[in-house]
Every structure is written in C-alpha cells, then in structure tokens.
Design a protein around this motif. Structure first.
Motif, PDB file in Angstrom:
ATOM      1  N   ARG A 339      39.245  55.713  19.130  1.00  0.00           N
ATOM      2  CA  ARG A 339      40.230  55.973  20.190  1.00  0.00           C
ATOM      3  C   ARG A 339      39.598  55.853  21.563  1.00  0.00           C
ATOM      4  O   ARG A 339      40.191  55.298  22.497  1.00  0.00           O
ATOM      5  N   ALA A 340      38.363  56.377  21.706  1.00  0.00           N
ATOM      6  CA  ALA A 340      37.667  56.303  22.988  1.00  0.00           C
ATOM      7  C   ALA A 340      37.347  54.857  23.354  1.00  0.00           C
ATOM      8  O   ALA A 340      37.479  54.448  24.519  1.00  0.00           O
ATOM      9  N   ARG A 341      36.936  54.064  22.373  1.00  0.00           N
ATOM     10  CA  ARG A 341      36.622  52.660  22.626  1.00  0.00           C
ATOM     11  C   ARG A 341      37.878  51.897  23.070  1.00  0.00           C
ATOM     12  O   ARG A 341      37.814  51.031  23.956  1.00  0.00           O
ATOM     13  N   LEU A 342      38.998  52.214  22.431  1.00  0.00           N
ATOM     14  CA  LEU A 342      40.249  51.566  22.811  1.00  0.00           C
ATOM     15  C   LEU A 342      40.646  51.939  24.237  1.00  0.00           C
ATOM     16  O   LEU A 342      41.113  51.095  25.008  1.00  0.00           O
ATOM     17  N   PHE A 343      40.438  53.210  24.604  1.00  0.00           N
ATOM     18  CA  PHE A 343      40.811  53.644  25.951  1.00  0.00           C
ATOM     19  C   PHE A 343      39.918  52.982  27.001  1.00  0.00           C
ATOM     20  O   PHE A 343      40.412  52.518  28.037  1.00  0.00           O
ATOM     21  N   VAL A 344      38.612  52.943  26.749  1.00  0.00           N
ATOM     22  CA  VAL A 344      37.694  52.282  27.683  1.00  0.00           C
ATOM     23  C   VAL A 344      38.079  50.804  27.823  1.00  0.00           C
ATOM     24  O   VAL A 344      38.014  50.234  28.913  1.00  0.00           O
ATOM     25  N   SER A 345      38.495  50.190  26.718  1.00  0.00           N
ATOM     26  CA  SER A 345      38.925  48.791  26.764  1.00  0.00           C
ATOM     27  C   SER A 345      40.136  48.621  27.668  1.00  0.00           C
ATOM     28  O   SER A 345      40.262  47.613  28.376  1.00  0.00           O
ATOM     29  N   TRP A 346      41.015  49.604  27.662  1.00  0.00           N
ATOM     30  CA  TRP A 346      42.240  49.502  28.456  1.00  0.00           C
ATOM     31  C   TRP A 346      41.973  49.714  29.949  1.00  0.00           C
ATOM     32  O   TRP A 346      42.672  49.161  30.790  1.00  0.00           O
ATOM     33  N   VAL A 347      40.956  50.502  30.281  1.00  0.00           N
ATOM     34  CA  VAL A 347      40.688  50.805  31.692  1.00  0.00           C
ATOM     35  C   VAL A 347      39.761  49.721  32.267  1.00  0.00           C
ATOM     36  O   VAL A 347      38.708  50.012  32.829  1.00  0.00           O
ATOM     37  N   GLY A 348      40.181  48.476  32.133  1.00  0.00           N
ATOM     38  CA  GLY A 348      39.440  47.375  32.750  1.00  0.00           C
ATOM     39  C   GLY A 348      40.114  46.969  34.038  1.00  0.00           C
ATOM     40  O   GLY A 348      40.465  45.800  34.245  1.00  0.00           O
ATOM     41  N   LEU A 349      40.285  47.923  34.929  1.00  0.00           N
ATOM     42  CA  LEU A 349      41.100  47.714  36.126  1.00  0.00           C
ATOM     43  C   LEU A 349      40.464  46.727  37.102  1.00  0.00           C
ATOM     44  O   LEU A 349      39.291  46.836  37.437  1.00  0.00           O
ATOM     45  N   ARG A 350      41.275  45.795  37.569  1.00  0.00           N
ATOM     46  CA  ARG A 350      40.877  44.925  38.670  1.00  0.00           C
ATOM     47  C   ARG A 350      41.522  45.459  39.948  1.00  0.00           C
ATOM     48  O   ARG A 350      42.558  46.114  39.910  1.00  0.00           O
ATOM     49  N   GLY A 351      40.886  45.177  41.074  1.00  0.00           N
ATOM     50  CA  GLY A 351      41.407  45.698  42.343  1.00  0.00           C
ATOM     51  C   GLY A 351      40.827  44.936  43.511  1.00  0.00           C
ATOM     52  O   GLY A 351      40.759  43.703  43.501  1.00  0.00           O
ATOM     53  N   ALA A 352      40.343  45.677  44.499  1.00  0.00           N
ATOM     54  CA  ALA A 352      39.867  45.047  45.729  1.00  0.00           C
ATOM     55  C   ALA A 352      38.590  44.239  45.508  1.00  0.00           C
ATOM     56  O   ALA A 352      38.402  43.191  46.124  1.00  0.00           O
ATOM     57  N   VAL A 353      37.691  44.727  44.640  1.00  0.00           N
ATOM     58  CA  VAL A 353      36.398  44.048  44.463  1.00  0.00           C
ATOM     59  C   VAL A 353      36.568  42.597  44.010  1.00  0.00           C
ATOM     60  O   VAL A 353      35.969  41.686  44.611  1.00  0.00           O
ATOM     61  N   PRO A 354      37.340  42.298  42.964  1.00  0.00           N
ATOM     62  CA  PRO A 354      37.527  40.894  42.593  1.00  0.00           C
ATOM     63  C   PRO A 354      38.110  40.046  43.724  1.00  0.00           C
ATOM     64  O   PRO A 354      37.707  38.886  43.906  1.00  0.00           O
ATOM     65  N   ILE A 355      39.061  40.616  44.485  1.00  0.00           N
ATOM     66  CA  ILE A 355      39.659  39.843  45.579  1.00  0.00           C
ATOM     67  C   ILE A 355      38.619  39.551  46.656  1.00  0.00           C
ATOM     68  O   ILE A 355      38.548  38.446  47.195  1.00  0.00           O
ATOM     69  N   ILE A 356      37.797  40.555  46.968  1.00  0.00           N
ATOM     70  CA  ILE A 356      36.740  40.352  47.969  1.00  0.00           C
ATOM     71  C   ILE A 356      35.733  39.322  47.478  1.00  0.00           C
ATOM     72  O   ILE A 356      35.312  38.429  48.224  1.00  0.00           O
ATOM     73  N   PHE A 357      35.338  39.415  46.207  1.00  0.00           N
ATOM     74  CA  PHE A 357      34.412  38.431  45.651  1.00  0.00           C
ATOM     75  C   PHE A 357      35.033  37.028  45.668  1.00  0.00           C
ATOM     76  O   PHE A 357      34.315  36.029  45.800  1.00  0.00           O
ATOM     77  N   ALA A 358      36.357  36.965  45.520  1.00  0.00           N
ATOM     78  CA  ALA A 358      37.033  35.665  45.526  1.00  0.00           C
ATOM     79  C   ALA A 358      37.048  35.037  46.912  1.00  0.00           C
ATOM     80  O   ALA A 358      37.336  33.832  47.045  1.00  0.00           O
ATOM     81  N   THR A 359      36.747  35.813  47.967  1.00  0.00           N
ATOM     82  CA  THR A 359      36.660  35.221  49.308  1.00  0.00           C
ATOM     83  C   THR A 359      35.359  34.456  49.503  1.00  0.00           C
ATOM     84  O   THR A 359      35.272  33.600  50.388  1.00  0.00           O
TER      85      THR A 359
END
Length: 488
Positions: A339-359
């Motif tokens: 259950r813990a592994r599944l939850f950690v898998s789900w919390v793969g949140l993308r946000g500002a960092v990927p967008i900044i790296f994409a600049t």
C-alpha cells in the motif's frame, strides 16, 4: 498589455490579491492552491486578458529565487529524527528513481515519435531531454499539498516524500543540462561524463549546504542584533549566498539550500518563531509569484495541438514510469508495505520545477524547444489535476492516513529553544474537578506548573487558590524528560 516598470507593482498586486481569494474557494473543493495560481496566470496572460509576458529568462530567474526559498523552508520544517530512518529510501528515489523515470519516459516518447502517427518528431536525445525536465517530483507542490492538507501518513511516508522531492532536483537538473549540451554541440552522450558531473553536483551541493547551515546556526546564535526582525533577513542572505556560491563551483544550489535548511531547522536557534513566521510568509509569496509568472509565460492556444501527445505521455508517467521507478528503488526494503509503495507511486507530482527546467532548452534555442515547453506545461497541469486533487483520497483509500498531530498549544505561546522545557495545554473536565476545584487540588506531575488559565476569551494568571471551572484551558510548563532524569 505589456508588463513595465511603471505598472508591474499594480498588476502584480492585483494578481496576488485575486490568487489568494480564489485559493480560499479552491481549498474547500480540494483543488491544489498552486494549480489555481497557475490558472490565474494563464487567465490574465496573452490568451486571456492580454498581459504580455514572454521572457523565459525572467521566469527562470523568478523560479530560481522562489525554489531557493521553498527548499530552504522545507528543509527547516524537516525533522532529522523523522528522515533518518528513511534516508536510504529517499536517496534512492531521488537519484536512481529520477534516472529510471527519464529512461522509461524518454524511450516511450521516442517510440511515439518514431513509430506512430503522433504529431511529434523528436530524436532519441530530444526525447530523453523532454523526459529529463519532467523526471523529478516538484518540491513546491509536494510540500504545499502535504502540509496545507494537514496530511499525516503511516509508515513514515510524509518525510520520505518530502525528502525525495527536496533532493531529487539535482539529478533532473544535471540530466537536463548535460542533454542540452550534447544536443547543442552535436557530440556523443557519455555515461562517464554524466556520472562525473553528477558527483561534482552532489559533492559541492552537500558540502557547501552542510557548512552553510552550521555557519548560519553559529552566527545567528552568536550575534546580538538590535532588532529580532533582522535575524530572518540575515538568514535569507545566507540562503542566497549558499545558492550562488554552490552554483559558481558547479555544485547544485538547490540541494545546498535544502541541506542548509535541514541543519538550521534541527538546531537550537535564537528568534526561531520570528524566523519561521518570516520564512513561511516569504515561501507563500514566492510560490504565488512563481506560478503566476509561469502561467503568464505560456500561450494556452499552443497547447491545443499537443494535448493528445501530452495526455499519452502524462498517462504513461503516472501509470507506468513512476510506479516502475518506485517499485525498483524500494525493492530492497521489505518493511515497506505494498500500500505504501502504491501511494508513493501516486505522489509523483509535477509542478513548477519541470516548467522551470523546460525553460533551459528554450533559452539554449534547442530545435523544437517551444513544443517541449508546452508539453511539459500540459503534463504539469494534468499531474496537478489528477494526482494533486486525489492525494488525500488515495491515502484514505489505501488506509495510510492518520489523525494530524496537534502542533503548538491553544494559547499560541512559545518558548526559546534555550529553555529546556515544553508547553502543553489541558482542557478541564468534570471528572478532573471531582476532588476539588482549586488549582491546589490538582494532581499535577512533579516538575509541571500552570502558567495561564484561559476561560472563554479571558486569560487569568493563576495562584493556588483560584477556582477552576469545567472547560477551562490550562497552559502547562514542564521539564523535559531528559532533564528530569538528570535531576533524579
């Protein structure tokens, strides 16, 4: 409308004002506040109300400042006793996990580009570059969601997720920069060069961050400033010095400020309350500014053409790449439940960092970089909507949620770290008053005193003869257990 020096204060203040008001409504419906800030920026941008902001360099600069503050404050809030048991898991997720995510996602993107009729034409290196920008979980999103939703999780999952998100940017950053250099120069990709540069990033980031944290603690506790409001400003200057110094020697500044924050947060610190309040407020301000700037930067109409490919890549990352990387990294740790592994898998949140790296590809003028940026932005929105809005529900579904531990006391009183005591509050019940309603009749533990009594909105300084009522709140001050044992 162009953003100029004359109107930036007015426009910026209006955007922040509207963002905060909207976030209050969104919180009631479980919508991540950072998503709302991003949407406000898009609403007021070029395809909305017409504010023109198209400088990737300026957005990158704002993001750099914001992430330095966010990561440092996140580090300050991280208790070392909590992350110590999950340090190997967090390190594996933030290094090997990012690499596996990049490889799997990059190969999938290249397959779509080379073997399907999808509207995307990327080389293998460009596909890996796109994957690398999105390979780390976003610290701002993870910290914000876990803390704003007051989530308390079983199996020590919260510190594991926060450690991963706070320390996995160096790997993603390194992969992004190396791939940009390889594509720009036309040279071959060498694993040895990547490993060497990564070691340099981690070595200098870790060493300088640790030294800066120790120096900050020593200086703040040693120096005597005329105004306590100057302590957090002094600390903020050390944060930026740490970031820029680390970057100058080709270390990772983001890792350095996070480690410095952990060191400062776990040490005894003068004026901690003022410093924490200042840093928390500054973190919120720069989170809003960063997400607004990124929302203004994007042209929403350009995302229509990449929506299909964005959905495919985003779904692959959520359903395949993230779970595979998590399960592989956590394979050696048998004590972590499915259950813990599944939850950690789900919390793969993308946000500002990927967008900044994409600049970075945009600024480096990599062919097709605008399309890459739009895809990253679309997938970030997808992640915040699907994963961000369902984290608390997923924790309940997997039965990993716990009641939030009470922080502080009902009186809002705090003591300096130098005083080796703790404060608690106690609400009196009828049973507690059966043997007498005076303070002198209370059977308090040895070494515990009543500092204040709160009755409704009234505060009373007690003495032994004061009559207590049912519902009164007592503010108790007690010696720490270690000190008690020494006295015995």
């Amino acid at each position: 409308m162009m953003i100029t020096a004359e109107n930036i204060l007015l426009i910026g203040s209006i955007l922040i004002f509207i963002s905060i008001l909207i976030s209050k409504t969104g919180y009631k419906f479980g919508i991540p506040t950072l998503l709302l800030f991003l949407l406000v920026g898009m609403l007021f941008g070029s395809d909305g109300l017409g504010i023109q902001f198209n400088s990737a360099k300026d957005a990158q600069f704002v993001g750099m400042i914001a992430l330095s503050i966010i990561l440092f404050t996140g580090g300050m809030d991280t208790r070392f006793r909590e992350i110590k048991p999950i340090l190997p898991q967090g390190i594996l997720l933030s290094t090997a996990g990012v690499l596996v995510t990049t490889l799997l996602t990059g190969l999938f993107i290249y397959f779509l580009s080379d073997h399907t009729k999808a509207d995307i034409q990327l080389t293998l290196l460009a596909s890996l570059l796109l994957a690398a920008t999105m390979s780390s979980t976003d610290s701002a999103s993870v910290f914000n969601l876990l803390r704003s939703q007051r989530m308390n999780l079983k199996e020590n999952l919260r510190p594991m997720l926060e450690l991963e998100s706070g320390s996995n940017d160096p790997m993603a950053y390194m992969l992004t920069i190396v791939l940009i250099q390889v594509i720009g120069s036309g040279t071959d990709l060498h694993a040895g060069i990547i490993a060497r540069d990564l070691l340099v990033q981690f070595f200098f980031g870790g060493t300088i961050g640790y030294a800066a944290g120790k120096f900050a603690v020593w200086l703040i506790n040693k120096i005597e400033l005329p105004n306590t409001s100057l302590y957090p400003i002094l600390l903020l200057s050390i944060v930026f010095i740490t970031f820029t110094t680390t970057d100058l020697v080709h270390g990772n500044g983001y890792l350095a400020v996070y480690i410095a924050g952990v060191i400062v947060g776990n040490a005894k610190l003068a004026s901690r309350k003022e410093t924490q309040t200042f840093m928390d407020g500054l973190t919120w301000l720069f989170q809003i500014i960063m997400f607004l700037a990124l929302g203004l930067l994007v042209n929403p109409h350009e995302m229509i053409g990449i929506a299909g490919i964005g959905l495919l890549i985003g779904a692959f990352m959520i359903v395949v790449a993230r779970p595979v990387s998590v399960f592989l990294c956590l394979l050696p740790f048998r004590n972590i439940s499915l259950r813990a592994r599944l939850f950690v898998s789900w919390v793969g949140l993308r946000g500002a960092v990927p967008i900044i790296f994409a600049t970075y590809p945009v600024i480096a003028e990599i062919p097709g970089s605008n399309q890459l940026f739009n895809i990253v932005f679309f997938i970030t929105l997808l992640s915040l909507v699907i994963q961000g809005m369902s984290i608390s529900q997923m924790a309940r579904w997997l039965k990993l949620d716990m009641p939030q531990a009470k922080e502080g006391n009902a009186f809002g009183v705090e003591l300096p770290d130098e005083i080796d005591t703790r404060l608690d509050d106690l609400t009196l019940t009828a049973e507690m008053l059966e043997e007498g309603n005076r303070l002198a009749d209370m059977n308090l533990p040895q070494g515990t005193l009543v500092m204040l009594v709160k009755r409704g909105n009234e505060f009373i300084i007690p003495n032994g003869q004061i009559e207590l009522h049912e519902g009164d709140k007592l503010l108790l001050i007690s010696e720490n257990k270690q000190k008690k044992r020494q006295n015995l």
